[in-house]
Design an enzyme around this catalytic site. Structure first.
Site, PDB file in Angstrom:
ATOM      1  N   ASP A   9       0.840  -1.189   0.000  1.00  0.00           N
ATOM      2  CA  ASP A   9       0.000   0.000   0.000  1.00  0.00           C
ATOM      3  C   ASP A   9       0.884   1.251   0.000  1.00  0.00           C
ATOM      4  OD1 ASP A   9      -1.699   2.067   0.641  1.00  0.00           O
ATOM      5  OD2 ASP A   9      -2.685   1.018   2.304  1.00  0.00           O
ATOM      6  N   ILE A  10       0.707   2.084  -0.981  1.00  0.00           N
ATOM      7  CA  ILE A  10       1.581   3.259  -1.122  1.00  0.00           C
ATOM      8  C   ILE A  10       1.400   4.251   0.034  1.00  0.00           C
ATOM      9  CG2 ILE A  10       0.086   4.800  -2.500  1.00  0.00           C
ATOM     10  CD1 ILE A  10       2.598   5.122  -4.367  1.00  0.00           C
ATOM     11  N   ASN A  23      -7.157  12.470 -10.960  1.00  0.00           N
ATOM     12  CA  ASN A  23      -7.887  12.853 -12.181  1.00  0.00           C
ATOM     13  C   ASN A  23      -7.665  14.346 -12.406  1.00  0.00           C
ATOM     14  OD1 ASN A  23      -9.937  14.365 -10.705  1.00  0.00           O
ATOM     15  ND2 ASN A  23     -10.639  12.362  -9.996  1.00  0.00           N
ATOM     16  N   GLY A  31      -9.923   4.389  -5.931  1.00  0.00           N
ATOM     17  CA  GLY A  31      -8.606   3.763  -6.079  1.00  0.00           C
ATOM     18  C   GLY A  31      -7.548   4.349  -5.160  1.00  0.00           C
ATOM     19  N   VAL A  32      -6.352   4.505  -5.717  1.00  0.00           N
ATOM     20  CA  VAL A  32      -5.232   4.979  -4.896  1.00  0.00           C
ATOM     21  C   VAL A  32      -5.453   6.443  -4.491  1.00  0.00           C
ATOM     22  CG1 VAL A  32      -3.720   5.674  -6.826  1.00  0.00           C
ATOM     23  CG2 VAL A  32      -2.708   4.886  -4.709  1.00  0.00           C
ATOM     24  N   ASP A  33      -6.121   7.199  -5.332  1.00  0.00           N
ATOM     25  CA  ASP A  33      -6.450   8.599  -5.041  1.00  0.00           C
ATOM     26  C   ASP A  33      -7.286   8.674  -3.760  1.00  0.00           C
ATOM     27  OD1 ASP A  33      -6.641  11.294  -5.445  1.00  0.00           O
ATOM     28  OD2 ASP A  33      -8.018  11.205  -7.144  1.00  0.00           O
ATOM     29  N   SER A 116      -2.798   4.540 -14.012  1.00  0.00           N
ATOM     30  CA  SER A 116      -3.795   4.200 -15.050  1.00  0.00           C
ATOM     31  C   SER A 116      -4.211   2.731 -15.082  1.00  0.00           C
ATOM     32  CB  SER A 116      -3.315   4.597 -16.460  1.00  0.00           C
ATOM     33  OG  SER A 116      -3.451   5.980 -16.648  1.00  0.00           O
ATOM     34  N   GLY A 118      -5.816   0.948 -12.986  1.00  0.00           N
ATOM     35  CA  GLY A 118      -7.023   0.597 -12.241  1.00  0.00           C
ATOM     36  C   GLY A 118      -8.252   1.098 -12.972  1.00  0.00           C
ATOM     37  N   TYR A 120      -8.764   3.605 -14.767  1.00  0.00           N
ATOM     38  CA  TYR A 120      -8.525   4.094 -16.124  1.00  0.00           C
ATOM     39  C   TYR A 120      -8.245   2.992 -17.148  1.00  0.00           C
ATOM     40  CZ  TYR A 120      -8.732   9.068 -14.864  1.00  0.00           C
ATOM     41  OH  TYR A 120      -9.153  10.318 -14.463  1.00  0.00           O
TER      42      TYR A 120
HETATM   43  N1  AR6 Z   1      -1.399   1.584  -2.910  1.00  0.00           N
HETATM   44  C1  AR6 Z   1      -0.806   1.262  -4.082  1.00  0.00           C
HETATM   45  N2  AR6 Z   1      -1.482   1.050  -5.209  1.00  0.00           N
HETATM   46  C2  AR6 Z   1      -2.848   1.158  -5.155  1.00  0.00           C
HETATM   47  C3  AR6 Z   1      -3.551   1.486  -3.983  1.00  0.00           C
HETATM   48  C4  AR6 Z   1      -2.752   1.721  -2.808  1.00  0.00           C
HETATM   49  N3  AR6 Z   1      -3.328   2.028  -1.638  1.00  0.00           N
HETATM   50  N4  AR6 Z   1      -4.869   1.503  -4.250  1.00  0.00           N
HETATM   51  C5  AR6 Z   1      -5.010   1.182  -5.551  1.00  0.00           C
HETATM   52  N5  AR6 Z   1      -3.777   0.960  -6.094  1.00  0.00           N
HETATM   53  P1  AR6 Z   1      -6.384   3.612  -9.746  1.00  0.00           P
HETATM   54  P2  AR6 Z   1      -6.045   4.991 -12.304  1.00  0.00           P
HETATM   55  C6  AR6 Z   1      -3.413   0.576  -7.460  1.00  0.00           C
HETATM   56  O1  AR6 Z   1      -7.728   3.157 -10.128  1.00  0.00           O
HETATM   57  O2  AR6 Z   1      -6.261   3.739 -13.041  1.00  0.00           O
HETATM   58  C7  AR6 Z   1      -9.410   7.548  -9.269  1.00  0.00           C
HETATM   59  O3  AR6 Z   1     -10.774   7.614  -9.022  1.00  0.00           O
HETATM   60  C8  AR6 Z   1      -4.460  -0.099  -8.280  1.00  0.00           C
HETATM   61  O4  AR6 Z   1      -4.538  -1.492  -7.948  1.00  0.00           O
HETATM   62  O5  AR6 Z   1      -6.201   4.120  -8.373  1.00  0.00           O
HETATM   63  O6  AR6 Z   1      -4.910   5.875 -12.716  1.00  0.00           O
HETATM   64  C9  AR6 Z   1      -8.836   8.884  -9.702  1.00  0.00           C
HETATM   65  O7  AR6 Z   1      -9.477   9.973  -9.063  1.00  0.00           O
HETATM   66  C10 AR6 Z   1      -3.912   0.114  -9.684  1.00  0.00           C
HETATM   67  O8  AR6 Z   1      -2.915  -0.876  -9.976  1.00  0.00           O
HETATM   68  O9  AR6 Z   1      -5.867   4.809 -10.726  1.00  0.00           O
HETATM   69  C11 AR6 Z   1      -9.078   8.875 -11.157  1.00  0.00           C
HETATM   70  O10 AR6 Z   1     -10.383   9.274 -11.478  1.00  0.00           O
HETATM   71  C12 AR6 Z   1      -3.222   1.464  -9.579  1.00  0.00           C
HETATM   72  O11 AR6 Z   1      -3.108   1.747  -8.189  1.00  0.00           O
HETATM   73  C13 AR6 Z   1      -8.892   7.435 -11.533  1.00  0.00           C
HETATM   74  O12 AR6 Z   1      -9.163   6.683 -10.365  1.00  0.00           O
HETATM   75  C14 AR6 Z   1      -3.973   2.599 -10.217  1.00  0.00           C
HETATM   76  O13 AR6 Z   1      -5.377   2.418 -10.033  1.00  0.00           O
HETATM   77  C15 AR6 Z   1      -7.462   7.134 -11.936  1.00  0.00           C
HETATM   78  O14 AR6 Z   1      -7.392   5.804 -12.392  1.00  0.00           O
END
Ligand code: AR6
Length: 313
Positions: A9-10, A23, A31-33, A116, A118, A120
């Site tokens: 977990d980051i 975004n 997600g991570v955001d 991207s 997740g 995206y």
């Molecule tokens: N630690 C590390 N990696 C993570 C964590 C964490 N706690 N949580 C998720 N990931 P995503 P995107 C991974 O969807 O695709 C948001 O709503 C996850 O498994 O977070 O760039 C934003 O506001 C995946 O491998 O980001 C945007 O609207 C990676 O992080 C949109 O999602 C990215 O997944 C961005 O989508």
């Protein structure tokens, strides 16, 4: 600029900066955001509201608030739309711009999620390829430590074919713990078995420093390229050169063997020169490394991906 791949977990990272896959509004999301905003606390959103959003491929910085990192670098990845809409280029800019920003901020370490990959929808294998090559392109220019985080499920960092070949090689070659212990006892009196074949002596009694110098000039590598290929920092290279007694870690020696494009025997010789044990057939990571060096796929990115995929880092 050494880098590594880590599962986790980051928001728990202690690096100087962590990167957020945000975004364009920078006002939070899933997600991570979402995880970063929850862990950093409400002050983060307040600062984000002052930033005026962020374009795709660009990066902006905020403080880390309740997180252990000093900075959060917010970048906006591309939304996957089949690959024909410049997605790769945008994703590369995310890594490049975030790294440049981290550097400007004086960060010594930075952790990235798989941008991207997740919500995206960027295909995971391709997202890993782009992340690693964009980070690697930056190597040699910087002393920052870069970590790529893999989160959730079981993400494998090599493609299916590579994974199957390595899996088969492990099953045919890895000596089980029980067998190994018995063999080690027997080996107290007798020469070691096949799993510990001694590498041939180093060339002309060379020292490690001499070998590194010779190979560097034979391959006509400049320092920047050597560091990038070996995944070591410039300061480490300086220490290797200036202090003949400096002790390298196993992964640093493997990095050098990779940079010099050595075969399995050559890599074994380099380990020996560094005073480290040869490849063992009872160690999973060593068996994977043997496979990679034997099969001429020992560039540092492949090594890291393969070791990570088999949890052998
Ligand atoms: N630690 C590390 N990696 C993570 C964590 C964490 N706690 N949580 C998720 N990931 P995503 P995107 C991974 O969807 O695709 C948001 O709503 C996850 O498994 O977070 O760039 C934003 O506001 C995946 O491998 O980001 C945007 O609207 C990676 O992080 C949109 O999602 C990215 O997944 C961005 O989508």
């Amino acid at each position: 600029m050494p880098f590594n791949i880590v599962r986790g977990d980051i928001t728990k990272m202690n690096t100087d900066a962590i990167v957020n896959a945000a975004n364009t509004t920078l006002l939070g999301g899933g997600g991570v955001d979402g995880a970063i905003h929850r862990a950093a606390g409400p002050e983060l959103l307040k600062e984000c509201m002052t930033l005026g959003g962020c374009k795709m491929g660009q990066a902006k910085v905020t403080k880390g608030y309740d997180l252990s990192c000093k900075y959060i670098i917010h970048t906006v990845g591309p939304i996957w739309n089949g690959g024909g809409f410049g997605e790769e280029q945008i994703l590369r800019s995310c890594y490049k711009n975030s790294l440049e920003l981290a550097e400007q901020l004086g960060c010594r370490s930075v952790a990235f999620p798989l941008i991207s990959a997740g919500v995206y929808g960027y295909p995971i294998q391709q997202a890993i390829e782009v992340a690693l090559s964009a980070i690697n392109e930056y190597l040699g220019d910087s002393e920052m430590q870069v970590t790529l985080m893999m989160f959730g499920g079981r993400i494998v960092a090599v493609n299916d074919t590579e994974f199957e070949s390595i899996k088969q090689y492990i099953s045919e070659n890895l000596v089980g713990q029980f067998a190994t212990r018995r063999r080690r006892h027997a080996a107290d009196d007798a020469p070691a078995g096949q799993e510990q074949a001694a590498p041939p002596p180093p060339r002309g009694g060379e020292t490690l420093v001499q070998a590194v110098t010779r190979l560097t000039s034979e391959l006509e590598l400049d320092d920047k390229e050597l560091c990038r290929r070996a995944n070591i920092s410039g300061s480490l290279l300086g220490k290797i050169r200036s202090d003949g007694r400096f002790r390298l870690t196993r992964s640093e020696v493997i990095g050098l063997a990779s940079a010099f494009d050595l075969d399995c025997e050559g890599a074994g010789q380099l380990l020996q020169l560094a005073g480290l044990p040869p490849f063992s057939m009872s160690d999973r990571a060593d068996v994977i490394l043997r496979y990679l060096f034997e099969n001429d796929c020992c560039d540092i990115l492949t090594i890291n991906r393969a070791l990570f995929s088999f949890d052998a880092l």
